[in-house]
Design a protein around this motif. Structure first.
Motif, mmCIF file in Angstrom:
data_model
loop_
_atom_site.group_PDB
_atom_site.id
_atom_site.type_symbol
_atom_site.label_atom_id
_atom_site.label_comp_id
_atom_site.label_asym_id
_atom_site.label_seq_id
_atom_site.Cartn_x
_atom_site.Cartn_y
_atom_site.Cartn_z
ATOM 1 N N ARG A 55 -1.528 0.437 11.494
ATOM 2 C CA ARG A 55 -2.800 0.885 12.054
ATOM 3 C C ARG A 55 -2.688 2.222 12.773
ATOM 4 N NH1 ARG A 55 -5.695 1.870 16.317
ATOM 5 N NH2 ARG A 55 -7.940 1.393 16.319
ATOM 6 N N SER A 76 -7.254 2.549 2.140
ATOM 7 C CA SER A 76 -6.006 2.453 2.896
ATOM 8 C C SER A 76 -4.914 3.297 2.246
ATOM 9 C CB SER A 76 -5.560 0.988 2.989
ATOM 10 O OG SER A 76 -6.509 0.220 3.700
ATOM 11 N N LEU A 108 0.829 -1.204 0.000
ATOM 12 C CA LEU A 108 0.000 0.000 0.000
ATOM 13 C C LEU A 108 0.863 1.254 0.000
ATOM 14 C CD1 LEU A 108 -2.575 -1.258 2.636
ATOM 15 C CD2 LEU A 108 -3.129 -0.738 0.255
ATOM 16 N N GLN A 165 -5.555 6.716 3.353
ATOM 17 C CA GLN A 165 -5.121 6.952 4.729
ATOM 18 C C GLN A 165 -3.626 7.273 4.778
ATOM 19 O OE1 GLN A 165 -7.290 3.262 6.250
ATOM 20 N NE2 GLN A 165 -7.200 4.494 8.112
ATOM 21 N N GLU A 166 -2.835 6.571 3.960
ATOM 22 C CA GLU A 166 -1.408 6.874 3.909
ATOM 23 C C GLU A 166 -1.170 8.271 3.341
ATOM 24 O OE1 GLU A 166 2.683 7.073 3.936
ATOM 25 O OE2 GLU A 166 1.276 5.891 5.154
ATOM 26 N N TYR A 218 -2.001 -6.673 1.544
ATOM 27 C CA TYR A 218 -2.484 -5.426 2.144
ATOM 28 C C TYR A 218 -3.257 -5.672 3.434
ATOM 29 C CZ TYR A 218 -7.348 -6.182 0.586
ATOM 30 O OH TYR A 218 -8.615 -6.666 0.402
ATOM 31 N N ARG A 244 -2.368 -3.448 6.814
ATOM 32 C CA ARG A 244 -3.245 -2.517 7.526
ATOM 33 C C ARG A 244 -3.009 -2.574 9.032
ATOM 34 N NH1 ARG A 244 -8.901 -3.928 4.403
ATOM 35 N NH2 ARG A 244 -8.862 -2.247 2.853
ATOM 36 N N TYR A 280 -9.384 -1.180 -0.784
ATOM 37 C CA TYR A 280 -7.920 -1.086 -0.837
ATOM 38 C C TYR A 280 -7.489 0.364 -1.001
ATOM 39 C CZ TYR A 280 -3.288 -2.465 -2.886
ATOM 40 O OH TYR A 280 -1.960 -2.636 -3.197
ATOM 41 N N LEU A 331 -10.894 0.573 7.260
ATOM 42 C CA LEU A 331 -10.199 1.682 7.909
ATOM 43 C C LEU A 331 -9.645 1.293 9.274
ATOM 44 C CD1 LEU A 331 -12.775 4.507 7.051
ATOM 45 C CD2 LEU A 331 -10.696 3.889 5.798
ATOM 46 N N TRP A 357 -2.273 5.138 10.341
ATOM 47 C CA TRP A 357 -3.401 5.412 9.459
ATOM 48 C C TRP A 357 -4.663 5.804 10.222
ATOM 49 C CZ3 TRP A 357 -2.288 0.698 5.749
ATOM 50 C CH2 TRP A 357 -1.130 1.000 5.004
#
Length: 301
Positions: A219, A113, A83, A116-117, A211, A215, A110, A139, A222
């Motif tokens: 965690r 995520s 990711l 989120q990065e 992935y 995550r 996907y 999430l 993110w």
């Protein structure tokens, strides 16, 4: 009124290419205005956005790519997919298009995520993000409910499971995650299978599914990006999705300050193809709000 579909055969003719770390990446862009980056999920591709593409392009400059290992992009066999690298790819695409202003994100699964990065990088001053809307993503890894096929792909025999994966397997697993009245047509399933099988994609499914543990690894980073309240966020959620449905939305409301959420009753894991009119309406409503404003809202539709 239903939104017009863009057939996959037409979608493919509109794609462009650029090179990312020596790999060919297919991307699409249309419209003018604020840049809106659409980030697809696993195991499909950017064609997932075809219902929303034209109406969004009337208002924004929409951009999407098939990420590395997906759709019509390169699928190198000996490659450690991550990711983190997909976030690098999204930034490289924006650089290729000479987009230097803050971008809005609309992301699924996907792609949520990856977003989120990008939000975490914004906090570090390494990315420019103006807002983000999530659709059914994992999430919070503690609430993600992996499908059996994902667990098998993550096992020691994942490489064999991937290579033996066929259209019938896709149909069987997809039927579990759509709403009871919104399942895809046989034609759409053919197209999904085409996107997975292109460039011998089943050989790398076991690598792409890495992935899921990734995550958990990231965690805190993110989830922290969600809780930082730096940009407007909304979570549009298909409530009956067994993977990231109502249970994921509840966790979002527990952890994210002033949560802006939309719950779509009877809709599964793919709101943008199951209920595109509703997703479009809720997305445009979100964009009409002042960027500094984060209301607490729960909508049922």
């Amino acid at each position: 009124m239903p939104l017009a579909e863009i057939p996959l055969c037409v979608w493919r003719t509109r794609g462009l290419s650029f090179s990312f770390r020596g790999q060919d990446i297919r991307y699409w862009t249309a419209g003018q205005g604020d840049p809106l980056l659409l980030i697809h999920g696993f195991p499909t591709a950017s064609w997932d956005w075809h219902y929303l593409w034209a109406p969004l392009a009337q208002r924004f400059r929409v951009i999407a790519c098939d990420m590395l290992g997906f759709g019509d992009s390169a699928k190198p066999l000996h490659h450690p997919y991550s990711l983190m690298e997909q976030a690098d790819l999204q930034q490289a695409l924006l650089s290729h298009l000479q987009i230097d202003q803050p971008v809005h994100l609309l992301a699924h699964d996907y792609g949520a995520s990856v977003s989120q990065e990008l939000l975490a990088r914004r906090h570090e001053g390494r990315a420019k993000v103006a807002s983000c809307v999530f659709l059914n993503g994992g999430l919070f890894p503690e609430r993600h409910r992996a499908l059996l096929i994902q667990k098998l792909l993550l096992s020691r025999l994942g490489w064999l499971v991937g290579r033996s994966f066929g259209r019938d397997d896709l149909v069987r697993h997809v039927s579990q995650i759509y709403g009871p009245c919104t399942r895809p047509s046989e034609s759409a399933l053919d197209d999904y299978w085409s996107l997975i099988a292109t460039n011998r994609g089943t050989r790398i499914l076991h690598k792409l599914v890495a992935y899921v543990p990734e995550r958990s690894t990231y965690r805190e980073r993110w989830v922290g990006a969600l809780m930082s309240q730096q940009v407007p966020l909304r979570f549009i959620n298909g409530a009956v999705d067994p993977v990231s449905g109502a249970h994921m939305l509840e966790r979002y409301k527990e952890l994210v300050p002033n949560p802006d959420t939309v719950s779509l009753h009877g809709i599964g894991h793919y709101p943008h193809t199951e209920a595109p009119v509703q997703v479009l309406r809720h997305y445009l409503d979100f964009r009409e709000q002042p960027l500094a404003y984060l209301p607490q809202k729960v909508a049922w539709s």
